[in-house]
Design a protein around this motif. Structure first.
Motif, PDB file in Angstrom:
ATOM      1  N   SER A 128       5.636  16.428  -5.071  1.00 26.29           N
ATOM      2  CA  SER A 128       6.816  17.104  -4.522  1.00 26.29           C
ATOM      3  C   SER A 128       8.044  16.845  -5.385  1.00 26.29           C
ATOM      4  O   SER A 128       8.852  17.754  -5.608  1.00 26.29           O
ATOM      5  N   VAL A 129       8.195  15.625  -5.886  1.00 22.73           N
ATOM      6  CA  VAL A 129       9.354  15.292  -6.717  1.00 22.73           C
ATOM      7  C   VAL A 129       9.304  16.045  -8.045  1.00 22.73           C
ATOM      8  O   VAL A 129      10.318  16.584  -8.510  1.00 22.73           O
ATOM      9  N   LEU A 130       8.142  16.095  -8.658  1.00 20.78           N
ATOM     10  CA  LEU A 130       8.005  16.842  -9.911  1.00 20.78           C
ATOM     11  C   LEU A 130       8.300  18.322  -9.685  1.00 20.78           C
ATOM     12  O   LEU A 130       8.942  18.982 -10.516  1.00 20.78           O
ATOM     13  N   ASP A 131       7.844  18.851  -8.559  1.00 21.86           N
ATOM     14  CA  ASP A 131       8.115  20.253  -8.227  1.00 21.86           C
ATOM     15  C   ASP A 131       9.615  20.478  -8.030  1.00 21.86           C
ATOM     16  O   ASP A 131      10.172  21.469  -8.503  1.00 21.86           O
ATOM     17  N   LEU A 132      10.280  19.556  -7.350  1.00 24.01           N
ATOM     18  CA  LEU A 132      11.726  19.634  -7.156  1.00 24.01           C
ATOM     19  C   LEU A 132      12.445  19.679  -8.501  1.00 24.01           C
ATOM     20  O   LEU A 132      13.422  20.414  -8.677  1.00 24.01           O
ATOM     21  N   LEU A 135      21.008  11.981  -6.624  1.00 25.55           N
ATOM     22  CA  LEU A 135      19.644  11.536  -6.339  1.00 25.55           C
ATOM     23  C   LEU A 135      19.327  10.271  -7.132  1.00 25.55           C
ATOM     24  O   LEU A 135      19.741  10.139  -8.283  1.00 25.55           O
ATOM     25  N   THR A 136      18.591   9.355  -6.516  1.00 24.90           N
ATOM     26  CA  THR A 136      18.223   8.097  -7.163  1.00 24.90           C
ATOM     27  C   THR A 136      16.781   7.753  -6.816  1.00 24.90           C
ATOM     28  O   THR A 136      16.394   7.789  -5.645  1.00 24.90           O
ATOM     29  N   ALA A 137      15.995   7.405  -7.841  1.00 26.63           N
ATOM     30  CA  ALA A 137      14.628   6.935  -7.623  1.00 26.63           C
ATOM     31  C   ALA A 137      14.607   5.418  -7.730  1.00 26.63           C
ATOM     32  O   ALA A 137      15.161   4.847  -8.665  1.00 26.63           O
ATOM     33  N   LYS A 151       0.833  -1.205   0.000  1.00 28.43           N
ATOM     34  CA  LYS A 151       0.000   0.000   0.000  1.00 28.43           C
ATOM     35  C   LYS A 151       0.868   1.255   0.000  1.00 28.43           C
ATOM     36  O   LYS A 151       0.553   2.238  -0.679  1.00 28.43           O
ATOM     37  N   SER A 152       1.976   1.208   0.747  1.00 32.43           N
ATOM     38  CA  SER A 152       2.824   2.385   0.920  1.00 32.43           C
ATOM     39  C   SER A 152       3.535   2.829  -0.357  1.00 32.43           C
ATOM     40  O   SER A 152       3.938   3.984  -0.474  1.00 32.43           O
ATOM     41  N   THR A 153       3.699   1.915  -1.311  1.00 33.61           N
ATOM     42  CA  THR A 153       4.422   2.267  -2.531  1.00 33.61           C
ATOM     43  C   THR A 153       3.533   2.265  -3.781  1.00 33.61           C
ATOM     44  O   THR A 153       4.036   2.524  -4.882  1.00 33.61           O
ATOM     45  N   PHE A 154       2.244   1.967  -3.635  1.00 33.53           N
ATOM     46  CA  PHE A 154       1.364   1.844  -4.801  1.00 33.53           C
ATOM     47  C   PHE A 154       1.378   3.114  -5.659  1.00 33.53           C
ATOM     48  O   PHE A 154       1.605   3.051  -6.876  1.00 33.53           O
ATOM     49  N   ASN A 155       1.126   4.265  -5.052  1.00 32.23           N
ATOM     50  CA  ASN A 155       1.068   5.515  -5.820  1.00 32.23           C
ATOM     51  C   ASN A 155       2.413   5.846  -6.447  1.00 32.23           C
ATOM     52  O   ASN A 155       2.480   6.340  -7.580  1.00 32.23           O
ATOM     53  N   TRP A 156       3.497   5.584  -5.713  1.00 31.15           N
ATOM     54  CA  TRP A 156       4.833   5.878  -6.241  1.00 31.15           C
ATOM     55  C   TRP A 156       5.167   4.969  -7.417  1.00 31.15           C
ATOM     56  O   TRP A 156       5.693   5.426  -8.435  1.00 31.15           O
ATOM     57  N   GLU A 157       4.853   3.693  -7.316  1.00 30.72           N
ATOM     58  CA  GLU A 157       5.155   2.766  -8.413  1.00 30.72           C
ATOM     59  C   GLU A 157       4.301   3.075  -9.643  1.00 30.72           C
ATOM     60  O   GLU A 157       4.766   2.952 -10.784  1.00 30.72           O
ATOM     61  N   LEU A 158       3.064   3.496  -9.423  1.00 35.60           N
ATOM     62  CA  LEU A 158       2.227   3.920 -10.548  1.00 35.60           C
ATOM     63  C   LEU A 158       2.844   5.146 -11.223  1.00 35.60           C
ATOM     64  O   LEU A 158       2.858   5.257 -12.452  1.00 35.60           O
ATOM     65  N   PHE A 159       3.369   6.020 -10.417  1.00 36.38           N
ATOM     66  CA  PHE A 159       4.028   7.243 -10.898  1.00 36.38           C
ATOM     67  C   PHE A 159       5.254   6.924 -11.751  1.00 36.38           C
ATOM     68  O   PHE A 159       5.394   7.403 -12.875  1.00 36.38           O
TER      69      PHE A 159
END
Length: 318
Positions: free
Chosen positions: A173-177, A141-143, A113-121
């Motif tokens: 936040s990452v896109l803004d960065l 930086l590394t994703a 659950k904690s990574t669902f939105n990030w992995e979709l991203f």
């Protein structure tokens, strides 16, 4: 080619590429169907200009108590399924509409659950994040599949894993960065050119990061497997006229990006604690090594003294 999970024995099923119109219908149908088995279900935004697809990729998280591979297979009317032991992904051979001897490969990747939105991203738009990641890497930086991480320079060359400091999994936040348009990201790019223009609009973009000869080994391997990445490096970027890097990119360094992200994500205390522990461990290790070297040197001196004494004693006897 289509999906490859069932191409060889013991399955040996025909899974041809899926025309775009059929792909969209089946993707949406199966997202709806799988919502009965998982709380969160979605498919990453597709890369642009694709007329056909090798498989259908679906992300899912938080399975219901009654969800099993067998119950999903039954609901999908799958001919069979396969997965690698320990892998969070399972491939299903789903009947191809109006083609009785052919199947569609449907891949379901189950994540926390904690990574669902990030992995979709990060899995959206095909190879987009591979391209963006090349820009980020030069700034420390590394994703990964968990979020955006800072690589601590002092530690990285000795222990890459321990050098990683988690920053955030907030995609906005990452896109803004990175200075990237958030609304554009969550819509499918109309063309490959539009996707490439998005890459170079990042404030971290530097053209020299994408020179083939200077690429990291992972990026060179990626080029052989990822046509969108290879096309950007070899064809599109060298011929793109008038590229102007973002005005502050010349001023950006790994050091000032470090300061920026530590403040933005309130990670300075954690960063300093990691460094303190690392430096203490390194100092202790060096002290132990120095002690060993001193003992070794002392042993050598004693051995040399003993040899000299024995030689002197023998001469005295003569």
């Amino acid at each position: 080619m289509g999906g490859k999970a069932f191409a060889h024995p013991p399955h040996s099923l025909s899974t041809p590429r899926i025309p775009h119109a059929i792909y969209v219908l089946l993707r949406d149908k199966h997202i709806s169907l799988l919502s009965a088995f998982y709380l969160n279900v979605a498919s990453p935004i597709e890369a642009p200009e694709k007329s056909s697809y090798g498989d259908i990729d679906i992300l899912a998280s938080e399975p219901h108590q009654t969800t099993t591979i067998q119950s999903i297979s039954l609901a999908l009317d799958a001919k069979t399924s396969t997965s690698t032991p320990g892998s969070p992904s399972t491939s299903f051979a789903v009947p191809f509409p109006d083609r009785p001897n052919e199947c569609i490969q449907l891949d379901i990747h189950v994540c926390p659950k904690s990574t669902f939105n990030w992995e979709l991203f990060t899995t959206s738009h095909g190879d987009l994040w591979n391209l963006l990641g090349t820009s980020l890497r030069g700034f420390g930086l590394t994703a990964n599949n968990v979020g955006l991480n800072l690589r601590i320079a002092e530690i990285e060359h000795l222990d890459r894993k321990r050098s990683m400091l988690f920053l955030t999994s907030d995609s906005t936040s990452v896109l803004d960065l990175m200075g990237l348009d958030v609304q554009k990201y969550w819509k499918q790019f109309a063309t490959i050119d539009e996707l490439y223009e998005y890459v170079i609009s990042s404030r971290f973009f530097r053209k020299d990061s994408y020179v083939r000869e200077g690429l990291k080994s992972n990026d060179r391997k990626r080029m052989g497997k990822r046509p969108l990445y290879q096309q950007f490096v070899d064809d599109w970027l060298p011929h793109r006229m008038g590229i102007e890097e973002q005005s502050d990119v010349v001023m950006l360094t790994r050091e000032n990006v470090l300061e920026e992200v530590l403040d933005r994500y309130e990670k300075r205390a954690e960063y300093e604690e990691i460094l303190r522990i690392w430096r203490t461990e390194r100092a202790d290790l060096q002290a132990r090594q120095q002690t060993k070297e001193q003992r070794r040197a002392g042993a050598i001196i004693e051995a040399e003294y003993a040899d000299a004494w024995i030689q002197a004693s023998r001469l005295a006897e003569i």
